[in-house]
Design an enzyme around this catalytic site. Structure first.
Site, PDB file in Angstrom:
ATOM      1  N   LYS A 284       0.886  -1.158  -0.106  1.00 66.95           N
ATOM      2  CA  LYS A 284       0.026  -0.032  -0.209  1.00 66.95           C
ATOM      3  C   LYS A 284       0.549   1.473   0.447  1.00 66.95           C
ATOM      4  O   LYS A 284       1.861   1.707   1.219  1.00 66.95           O
ATOM      5  CB  LYS A 284      -0.862  -0.091   1.109  1.00 66.95           C
TER       6      LYS A 284
ATOM      7  N   CYS B  95      14.609  10.234   5.622  1.00 67.08           N
ATOM      8  CA  CYS B  95      14.176   9.435   7.613  1.00 67.08           C
ATOM      9  C   CYS B  95      15.641   9.372   8.177  1.00 67.08           C
ATOM     10  O   CYS B  95      15.530   9.839   9.386  1.00 67.08           O
ATOM     11  CB  CYS B  95      14.096   8.700   7.674  1.00 67.08           C
TER      12      CYS B  95
ATOM     13  N   GLU C  93       9.342   1.457  10.790  1.00 68.81           N
ATOM     14  CA  GLU C  93       9.870   1.949  10.579  1.00 68.81           C
ATOM     15  C   GLU C  93      10.299   3.313  10.847  1.00 68.81           C
ATOM     16  O   GLU C  93       9.505   3.724   9.898  1.00 68.81           O
ATOM     17  CB  GLU C  93      11.232   2.100   9.010  1.00 68.81           C
TER      18      GLU C  93
ATOM     19  N   GLU D 200      10.790  16.292  13.706  1.00 73.82           N
ATOM     20  CA  GLU D 200      11.248  16.274  12.923  1.00 73.82           C
ATOM     21  C   GLU D 200      10.737  17.087  11.626  1.00 73.82           C
ATOM     22  O   GLU D 200       9.873  17.205  11.331  1.00 73.82           O
ATOM     23  CB  GLU D 200      10.661  14.120  12.545  1.00 73.82           C
TER      24      GLU D 200
HETATM   25  P1  NAD Z   1       2.627   9.229   6.469  1.00 66.80           P
HETATM   26  O1  NAD Z   1       3.219   8.401   8.243  1.00 66.80           O
HETATM   27  O2  NAD Z   1       2.064   9.907   6.709  1.00 66.80           O
HETATM   28  O3  NAD Z   1       2.177   8.044   5.820  1.00 66.80           O
HETATM   29  C1  NAD Z   1       2.980   6.796   5.604  1.00 66.80           C
HETATM   30  C2  NAD Z   1       1.756   5.512   5.288  1.00 66.80           C
HETATM   31  O4  NAD Z   1       1.170   5.787   5.946  1.00 66.80           O
HETATM   32  C3  NAD Z   1       0.779   5.961   3.961  1.00 66.80           C
HETATM   33  O5  NAD Z   1       1.781   5.083   3.061  1.00 66.80           O
HETATM   34  C4  NAD Z   1      -0.275   6.579   4.113  1.00 66.80           C
HETATM   35  O6  NAD Z   1      -0.791   6.570   3.381  1.00 66.80           O
HETATM   36  C5  NAD Z   1      -0.211   5.615   5.797  1.00 66.80           C
HETATM   37  N1  NAD Z   1      -1.656   6.074   6.452  1.00 66.80           N
HETATM   38  C6  NAD Z   1      -1.642   7.115   7.026  1.00 66.80           C
HETATM   39  N2  NAD Z   1      -2.498   7.303   7.496  1.00 66.80           N
HETATM   40  C7  NAD Z   1      -2.607   6.130   8.149  1.00 66.80           C
HETATM   41  C8  NAD Z   1      -3.537   5.492   8.619  1.00 66.80           C
HETATM   42  N3  NAD Z   1      -4.181   5.526   9.799  1.00 66.80           N
HETATM   43  N4  NAD Z   1      -3.522   3.932   8.847  1.00 66.80           N
HETATM   44  C9  NAD Z   1      -2.273   3.300   8.509  1.00 66.80           C
HETATM   45  N5  NAD Z   1      -2.046   3.412   6.955  1.00 66.80           N
HETATM   46  C10 NAD Z   1      -2.137   5.154   7.381  1.00 66.80           C
HETATM   47  O7  NAD Z   1       4.202   9.651   6.143  1.00 66.80           O
HETATM   48  P2  NAD Z   1       4.764  10.292   4.968  1.00 66.80           P
HETATM   49  O8  NAD Z   1       4.656  11.257   5.444  1.00 66.80           O
HETATM   50  O9  NAD Z   1       4.318   9.442   3.876  1.00 66.80           O
HETATM   51  O10 NAD Z   1       6.559   9.901   5.343  1.00 66.80           O
HETATM   52  C11 NAD Z   1       6.995  10.918   5.477  1.00 66.80           C
HETATM   53  C12 NAD Z   1       7.751   9.316   6.951  1.00 66.80           C
HETATM   54  O11 NAD Z   1       8.333   8.667   6.820  1.00 66.80           O
HETATM   55  C13 NAD Z   1       8.632  10.306   8.109  1.00 66.80           C
HETATM   56  O12 NAD Z   1       8.170  10.786   9.723  1.00 66.80           O
HETATM   57  C14 NAD Z   1       9.804  10.020   7.867  1.00 66.80           C
HETATM   58  O13 NAD Z   1      10.422   9.998   8.596  1.00 66.80           O
HETATM   59  C15 NAD Z   1       9.541   8.671   7.966  1.00 66.80           C
HETATM   60  N6  NAD Z   1      10.485   7.903   6.909  1.00 66.80           N
HETATM   61  C16 NAD Z   1      10.696   6.785   7.659  1.00 66.80           C
HETATM   62  C17 NAD Z   1      11.885   6.084   6.935  1.00 66.80           C
HETATM   63  C18 NAD Z   1      12.721   4.759   8.062  1.00 66.80           C
HETATM   64  O14 NAD Z   1      13.178   3.639   7.094  1.00 66.80           O
HETATM   65  N7  NAD Z   1      12.851   4.829   9.156  1.00 66.80           N
HETATM   66  C19 NAD Z   1      12.068   6.072   5.843  1.00 66.80           C
HETATM   67  C20 NAD Z   1      11.407   6.724   4.800  1.00 66.80           C
HETATM   68  C21 NAD Z   1      10.643   7.690   5.796  1.00 66.80           C
END
Ligand code: NAD
Length: 494
Positions: free
Chosen positions: A184, A293, A260, A394
């Site tokens: 997803k 990240c 993650e 962040e």
């Molecule tokens: P996000 O948490 O907004 O979304 C991530 C995913 O979760 C998306 O697919 C989104 O559609 C889904 N999502 C959103 N709400 C949800 C819910 N209630 N239930 C289930 N799924 C849901 O993050 P983003 O804005 O897409 O990405 C940025 C974030 O990702 C930053 O905080 C970054 O640090 C983190 N990140 C972490 C790593 C790592 O390996 N630690 C790598 C890349 C990005």
């Protein structure tokens, strides 16, 4: 003006539109204009994907130990098809995720495919069976072995910043382990997920083994996957806030939850760093507009050399100048941020930094002159204290904060005074001194004097609010397994 191919769902072996033909526009981070269309999965579509993945796990031999080599060959074949589509993957990174051309290889495509090769390579190291020897229990000897089995149906929920890299990190590991998968991707980057469906179909994956669903609503499909008892494990990369929510929701069905999450990693430049100027300048937060990240978004420098560090950074940012934000320039490593929403968020942190009393050394402005998309100039705050929100939260944009420290103990304290613990770095002319600092920072990876601590053949993940579990390396495959103990009275087997 580029138009990306339509991003289609892949459910139960069929590449298709959403039920009822629902779709949404993909917005280019460069222009703010539509750049393609994506299917907008309905609840029925997600339901169908879960049913298909469950069926493929329970009713076919996909997950059986005898099928291990066939699985491996299929995943390898899929890897080859990705190679054949290299240019297209690069275009997706540019037009969907807003990657500048000079960033495509480093974090988006080449690095992601290298990671895939690493998984194929470390697969042979998975310990499928472990001998625990014999033990006396109640007067009889018992032989014990552990076997690793795939955990079941995996929901892989991924973010938009480096979508191909994260999708590969989850999907490849879960398939190699013998799981079935529902990928997803984030609403902003469906294409980097849809390509898995399209190429899995070409590779001849059995029906239901891999499914890809996405939609305009960021939460709807993800919530269904997290709540459904037929999903065994949720592998999530994204923000800490959503990660926490997933852990709570997943707890209701006692799901395995692998997270993650975000970071606010510290780069510590000690006073004896051999090339102090280069160490400070290299920390400029510009690559992919700071949307990583594991980026080192807090630069910690000694108080005794703070003024020098400021002058170095002013020079370095000045020299970087306006060499960013051109979609056609292959040298550029920084483009826009992903969306209007993200731009508003980053700009609000820049305002907050000013309100909190930090000094803006460079940047701080939106740059509409670069195009109709979401451009924010490279920005650095100095005179930052670690208790400020811009030092604790962040920002996920091109905003670096620079914090002074007294001595090594103080630097370690500041690095550790964070909810996060994802990555970091330390530089010193004295290797033992650098190692001492590195060992004491509570974080999942730490670069010592520029060492590369992130690669597909080694585990990556976070301490504290940065996550639970490890992706990549053999540990990354083993995350998708359960351990079963088998024991029998000695003498029953050859
Ligand atoms: P996000 O948490 O907004 O979304 C991530 C995913 O979760 C998306 O697919 C989104 O559609 C889904 N999502 C959103 N709400 C949800 C819910 N209630 N239930 C289930 N799924 C849901 O993050 P983003 O804005 O897409 O990405 C940025 C974030 O990702 C930053 O905080 C970054 O640090 C983190 N990140 C972490 C790593 C790592 O390996 N630690 C790598 C890349 C990005």
């Amino acid at each position: 003006m580029t138009t990306l191919p339509d991003a289609k769902l892949y459910i139960d072996g069929k590449l298709r539109d959403a039920t009822g033909g629902r779709s949404y526009d993909l917005i280019s981070p460069w222009t703010g204009e539509p750049v393609g269309k994506a299917a907008d999965a309905t609840k029925e579509d997600v339901e169908e994907a879960i049913t298909a993945a469950r069926r493929a796990f329970d009713e076919t031999n996909w997950s059986s130990p005898e099928n291990r080599q066939t699985r491996f060959e299929l995943v390898k074949k899929l890897r080859e098809l990705f190679q054949e589509n290299y240019d297209r993957l690069g275009d997706l990174a540019v037009h969907e995720a807003g990657a500048a051309r000079g960033a495509v290889d480093r974090a988006h495509v080449a690095m992601a495919l290298d990671g895939w090769d690493d998984y194929l390579d470390v697969f042979k190291n998975v310990e499928w069976e472990k001998d625990y020897g014999e033990k006396n229990a109640f007067g009889a000897m018992h032989k014990r072995i552990a076997v690793r089995e795939p955990v079941g149906v995996v929901a892989a929920i991924t973010p938009w910043n480096v979508p191909l890299y994260v999708n590969i990190g989850k999907v490849v590991a879960a398939l190699l382990a013998g799981c079935t998968v529902i990928l997803k991707p984030a609403p902003d980057t469906p294409g980097a997920g849809a390509v898995f469906g399209e190429l899995a179909e070409k590779a001849g994956f059995p029906k239901g083994v891999l499914n890809v669903v996405f939609g305009k609503d960021p939460a709807e499909a993800g919530e269904m996957l997290v709540q459904d008892p037929r999903v065994d494990l949720v592998s999530f990369t994204g923000s800490t806030a959503v990660g926490k929510h997933i852990m709570e929701e997943g707890g209701k069905t006692l799901k395995r939850v692998f997270l993650e999450l975000g970071g606010k990693s510290a780069k510590i430049v000690l006073d004896d760093a051999p090339d102090f100027a280069m160490e400070c300048a290299m920390t400029m937060l510009v690559f992919h507009a700071g949307q990583g990240c594991a980026v080192q978004s807090r630069l910690l420098v000694p108080k005794s050399r703070y003024e020098e560090a400021k002058a170095i950074l002013k020079g370095a940012y000045g020299q970087f100048g306006d060499n960013w934000g051109d979609i056609d320039n292959p040298e550029h490593i920084m483009g826009p941020v992903i969306s209007k929403k993200q731009m508003d968020r980053v700009m609000s942190y820049i305002e907050l930094g000013k309100e909190e009393g930090a000094t803006l050394l460079h940047g701080g402005n939106a740059r509409p002159d670069k195009g109709g998309g979401f451009f924010i100039e490279p920005t650095v705050f100095v005179d930052v204290t670690n208790d400020m929100r811009i030092a604790q939260e962040e920002i996920f944009g091109p905003v670096l904060v620079v914090i002074p420290f007294e001595d090594d103990e103080d630097a370690i304290r500041i690095a550790n005074e964070s909810n996060y613990g994802l990555s970091g770095g330390v530089s010193s002319g004295d290797f033992d001194r650098a190692m001492n600092v590195a060992r004491r920072v509570r974080t999942g990876s730490m670069s010592v004097n520029g060492g590369m601590c992130i690669a597909g053949d080694i585990p990556f993940g976070g301490y504290k609010a940065s996550g639970i579990g490890r992706e990549w390396g053999v540990e990354g495959i083993e995350e998708y397994t359960e351990i079963k103990m088998l024991a029998w009275p000695v003498g029953q087997a050859a």
